[in-house]
Design a protein around this motif. Structure first.
Motif, PDB file in Angstrom:
ATOM      1  N   ALA A  36       0.724  -1.317  -0.045  1.00  0.00           N
ATOM      2  CA  ALA A  36      -0.026  -0.026   0.045  1.00  0.00           C
ATOM      3  C   ALA A  36       0.666   1.340  -0.074  1.00  0.00           C
ATOM      4  O   ALA A  36       0.577   2.210  -0.751  1.00  0.00           O
ATOM      5  N   SER A  37       1.931   1.439   0.593  1.00  0.00           N
ATOM      6  CA  SER A  37       3.062   2.304   0.773  1.00  0.00           C
ATOM      7  C   SER A  37       3.428   2.890  -0.524  1.00  0.00           C
ATOM      8  O   SER A  37       3.636   3.817  -0.881  1.00  0.00           O
ATOM      9  N   GLY A  88       8.736   6.132   6.569  1.00  0.00           N
ATOM     10  CA  GLY A  88       9.436   5.390   5.305  1.00  0.00           C
ATOM     11  C   GLY A  88       9.930   6.155   4.325  1.00  0.00           C
ATOM     12  O   GLY A  88      11.207   6.036   3.858  1.00  0.00           O
ATOM     13  N   ASP A  89       9.342   7.209   3.913  1.00  0.00           N
ATOM     14  CA  ASP A  89       9.682   8.159   2.788  1.00  0.00           C
ATOM     15  C   ASP A  89      11.014   8.938   3.217  1.00  0.00           C
ATOM     16  O   ASP A  89      11.833   9.255   2.666  1.00  0.00           O
ATOM     17  N   GLU A  90      10.853   9.420   4.577  1.00  0.00           N
ATOM     18  CA  GLU A  90      11.692  10.562   5.236  1.00  0.00           C
ATOM     19  C   GLU A  90      13.041   9.440   5.030  1.00  0.00           C
ATOM     20  O   GLU A  90      14.201   9.917   4.919  1.00  0.00           O
ATOM     21  N   ILE A  91      12.939   8.319   5.628  1.00  0.00           N
ATOM     22  CA  ILE A  91      14.119   7.432   5.540  1.00  0.00           C
ATOM     23  C   ILE A  91      14.868   6.994   4.153  1.00  0.00           C
ATOM     24  O   ILE A  91      16.052   7.124   3.846  1.00  0.00           O
ATOM     25  N   ARG A  92      13.862   6.765   3.270  1.00  0.00           N
ATOM     26  CA  ARG A  92      14.416   6.396   1.940  1.00  0.00           C
ATOM     27  C   ARG A  92      15.177   7.845   1.431  1.00  0.00           C
ATOM     28  O   ARG A  92      16.112   7.398   0.484  1.00  0.00           O
ATOM     29  N   LEU A  93      14.723   8.821   1.576  1.00  0.00           N
ATOM     30  CA  LEU A  93      15.445   9.945   1.190  1.00  0.00           C
ATOM     31  C   LEU A  93      16.731  10.066   1.699  1.00  0.00           C
ATOM     32  O   LEU A  93      17.553  10.494   0.957  1.00  0.00           O
ATOM     33  N   LYS A 125      18.535   7.833   3.231  1.00  0.00           N
ATOM     34  CA  LYS A 125      19.425   6.544   3.389  1.00  0.00           C
ATOM     35  C   LYS A 125      19.678   6.074   1.888  1.00  0.00           C
ATOM     36  O   LYS A 125      20.552   5.289   1.365  1.00  0.00           O
ATOM     37  N   GLY A 126      18.721   6.476   0.795  1.00  0.00           N
ATOM     38  CA  GLY A 126      18.980   5.940  -0.568  1.00  0.00           C
ATOM     39  C   GLY A 126      18.346   4.716  -0.751  1.00  0.00           C
ATOM     40  O   GLY A 126      18.737   3.956  -1.869  1.00  0.00           O
ATOM     41  N   ARG A 127      17.529   4.261   0.115  1.00  0.00           N
ATOM     42  CA  ARG A 127      17.174   2.638  -0.278  1.00  0.00           C
ATOM     43  C   ARG A 127      15.702   2.527   0.533  1.00  0.00           C
ATOM     44  O   ARG A 127      15.463   3.294   1.208  1.00  0.00           O
ATOM     45  N   HIS A 128      15.114   1.699  -0.118  1.00  0.00           N
ATOM     46  CA  HIS A 128      13.669   1.419   0.479  1.00  0.00           C
ATOM     47  C   HIS A 128      13.674   0.549   1.512  1.00  0.00           C
ATOM     48  O   HIS A 128      14.280  -0.637   1.533  1.00  0.00           O
ATOM     49  N   GLU A 129      13.173   0.790   2.673  1.00  0.00           N
ATOM     50  CA  GLU A 129      12.981   0.094   4.058  1.00  0.00           C
ATOM     51  C   GLU A 129      11.532  -0.043   4.407  1.00  0.00           C
ATOM     52  O   GLU A 129      11.483  -0.375   5.603  1.00  0.00           O
ATOM     53  N   ILE A 130      10.783   0.208   3.666  1.00  0.00           N
ATOM     54  CA  ILE A 130       9.406   0.353   4.367  1.00  0.00           C
ATOM     55  C   ILE A 130       8.854  -1.257   4.563  1.00  0.00           C
ATOM     56  O   ILE A 130       8.148  -1.149   5.713  1.00  0.00           O
ATOM     57  N   GLY A 131       9.498  -2.531   4.227  1.00  0.00           N
ATOM     58  CA  GLY A 131       9.329  -3.652   4.718  1.00  0.00           C
ATOM     59  C   GLY A 131       9.694  -3.874   6.148  1.00  0.00           C
ATOM     60  O   GLY A 131       9.153  -4.321   6.887  1.00  0.00           O
ATOM     61  N   LEU A 132      10.930  -3.452   6.214  1.00  0.00           N
ATOM     62  CA  LEU A 132      11.623  -3.197   7.557  1.00  0.00           C
ATOM     63  C   LEU A 132      10.788  -2.634   8.579  1.00  0.00           C
ATOM     64  O   LEU A 132      10.595  -2.949   9.777  1.00  0.00           O
ATOM     65  N   LEU A 133      10.101  -1.467   8.221  1.00  0.00           N
ATOM     66  CA  LEU A 133       9.525  -0.588   9.112  1.00  0.00           C
ATOM     67  C   LEU A 133       8.253  -1.017   9.518  1.00  0.00           C
ATOM     68  O   LEU A 133       7.700  -0.872  10.731  1.00  0.00           O
TER      69      LEU A 133
END
Length: 465
Positions: free
Chosen positions: A136-137, A349-354, A356-364
């Motif tokens: 969904a994200s 999750g968007d804040e982290i991706r911006l 760190k440069g990688r997708h971590e929404i599953g982790l979150l």
């Protein structure tokens, strides 16, 4: 060639949003049933007594490490049918097997039986929840669209929860027992799970980007997340707003029957009102969040929820006319709380991706799912422990005196009120506003566009991207 299919992220039609939200039908129904019906079913009808509380707590503690592992696997998955779709589809047969064994359990089975099949059921629920939330994200990229899609998921999931509460009422009207009502719920869930998951998973597009799948995650990445202030706020809030309603749910039928004087049918009818109120509460809170911000909307829902619990506690016994509107408002506010927590998670999750440069929404989402499980475990374990301390007997036909009923009342009322209020307070001073999130999305979209151009150029020249 682009991996994205269908409309751009965040631009799904209403029909597409509702189709995907079908994934929440079996999940929400199971959450409600496992919180309200299953503990009482095994404690009273199956005959395990208050030992059920310890078993549920042990299962959730064993289950907690599962979500971080699943989150890592999902974020690293690259398949022809997507990152999250195969995991969601896998959840269907796992859930079907566990549902059958739990809801059709024979009288007299031991605690080991309950422990094993609860573990398998929670595995299926984790597969479904993590895949749905993470997917969904990626479908809803903007601040307002996230509120919309998570509101739709919570709202549609309500239909499943209402159904499992209506079924025992229908069984009771046909002169069936409480246990037969729960068994009928099991057959409904057995059929609903595969149908809803397939409807959600097959037609929904799954946008992917190369950067999101290029990094090999480690379990240590969870430690890196937990030093971030916004993550600490999120984890604490998620734990507390789960612990409060979970505490209430574990004691619900005991409280409304023995303290408030309602019949099982009336208590289930009130719970139907509470759950059905999400159809109003989820979209209303999403609307409110887009006007006053998500964390302020969360403060409104948590405060209002606690006030409604006080109204229910002090209202006259067996008075349906007073209890019904209070339960309606409490249910709407509870649904709004869940929508805000899930939507805020995606924004962080968007804040982290911006950064760190990688997708971590599953982790979150795995991290918040783990806190939810811990809170659920603690809610059932603590409430059944409190019942044992005050001498309350949950077995069918047992007689409990005034002291035991008073202990039940105190346990029911104060835990949810305090925990939910603290959950809302966790976001005091939160800085990720709608304006700041819009800036983050603009930067992410610009970076993704550059990466897409680089990938296309590499494909045309035959070099590595």
């Amino acid at each position: 060639m682009s991996q994205a299919k269908g409309p751009p992220a965040g631009q799904l039609s209403l029909l597409a949003v509702l189709t995907f939200a079908c994934a929440y039908l079996p999940y929400s129904a199971l959450v409600t049933s496992v919180a309200v019906q299953v503990p009482r079913f095994f404690a009273g009808h199956i005959g395990l007594g208050l030992a059920v509380g310890g078993i549920f707590g042990l299962v959730r503690l064993i289950d907690i490490p599962l979500d971080p592992a699943l989150g890592l696997l999902m974020d690293r998955t690259r398949s022809r049918i997507g990152r999250y779709r195969p995991w969601m589809l896998l959840g269907a047969p796992v859930l079907m097997l566990a549902i059958h064994r739990l809801y059709q359990a024979p009288v007299g089975v031991g605690g080991g039986y309950l422990l094993i099949w609860l573990l398998i059921m929670y595995l299926g629920m984790s597969l479904l929840l993590l895949a749905a939330n993470s997917w969904a994200s990626t479908l809803a990229a903007t601040y307002s669209q996230r509120s919309r899609i998570f509101g739709a998921m919570a709202g549609l999931g309500t239909l499943g929860s209402v159904a499992i509460l209506v079924i025992p009422i229908v069984v009771a009207q046909r002169h069936g027992t409480d246990a037969q009502g729960v068994q009928a719920v099991g057959w409904f869930l057995f059929g609903l799970s595969p149908v809803a998951i397939v409807i959600a998973a097959l037609p929904t597009p799954e946008p992917l980007n190369k950067l999101a799948t290029a990094h090999n995650f480690r379990l240590a990445d969870y430690g890196a997340l937990l030093v971030r202030p916004n993550i600490l706020r999120l984890v604490a809030a998620d734990f507390l707003v789960t612990l409060g309603p979970g505490w209430m749910a574990a004691l619900y039928l005991f409280f409304f029957k023995d303290s408030r004087g309602f019949t099982t049918t009336a208590a289930n009818a009130l719970l139907v009102i509470y759950i059905a109120a999400a159809l109003l509460g989820a979209p209303a809170t999403a609307w409110l969040a887009n006007r006053i911000s998500k964390h302020r909307a969360l403060a409104v829902t948590t405060t209002g929820y606690s006030l409604m619990l006080i109204v229910i506690f002090v209202s006259p016994k067996a008075n349906f006319a007073i209890a019904a509107p209070a339960m309606l408002l409490a249910g709407a506010l509870a649904a709004g709380t869940v929508v805000m927590i899930r939507s805020i998670t995606a924004d962080i999750g968007d804040e982290i991706r911006l950064e760190k440069g990688r997708h971590e929404i599953g982790l979150l989402y795995a991290l918040t799912s783990a806190t939810t499980k811990a809170a659920s475990a603690l809610a059932i374990t603590l409430t059944f422990w409190v019942l044992s301390v005050v001498g309350y007997n949950p077995v069918e036909g047992a007689a409990n005196g005034p002291d035991q009923i008073r202990g039940l009342e105190l346990a029911y009322a104060w835990g949810p009120i305090i925990f939910v209020m603290l959950g809302g307070a966790c976001f005091i001073g939160y800085k990720l506003s709608a304006e700041r999130h819009a800036e983050i999305r603009r930067e992410l979209d610009a970076r993704d566009a550059l990466e897409a151009e680089a990938t296309l150029a590499a494909a045309l020249t035959g070099s590595e991207a």
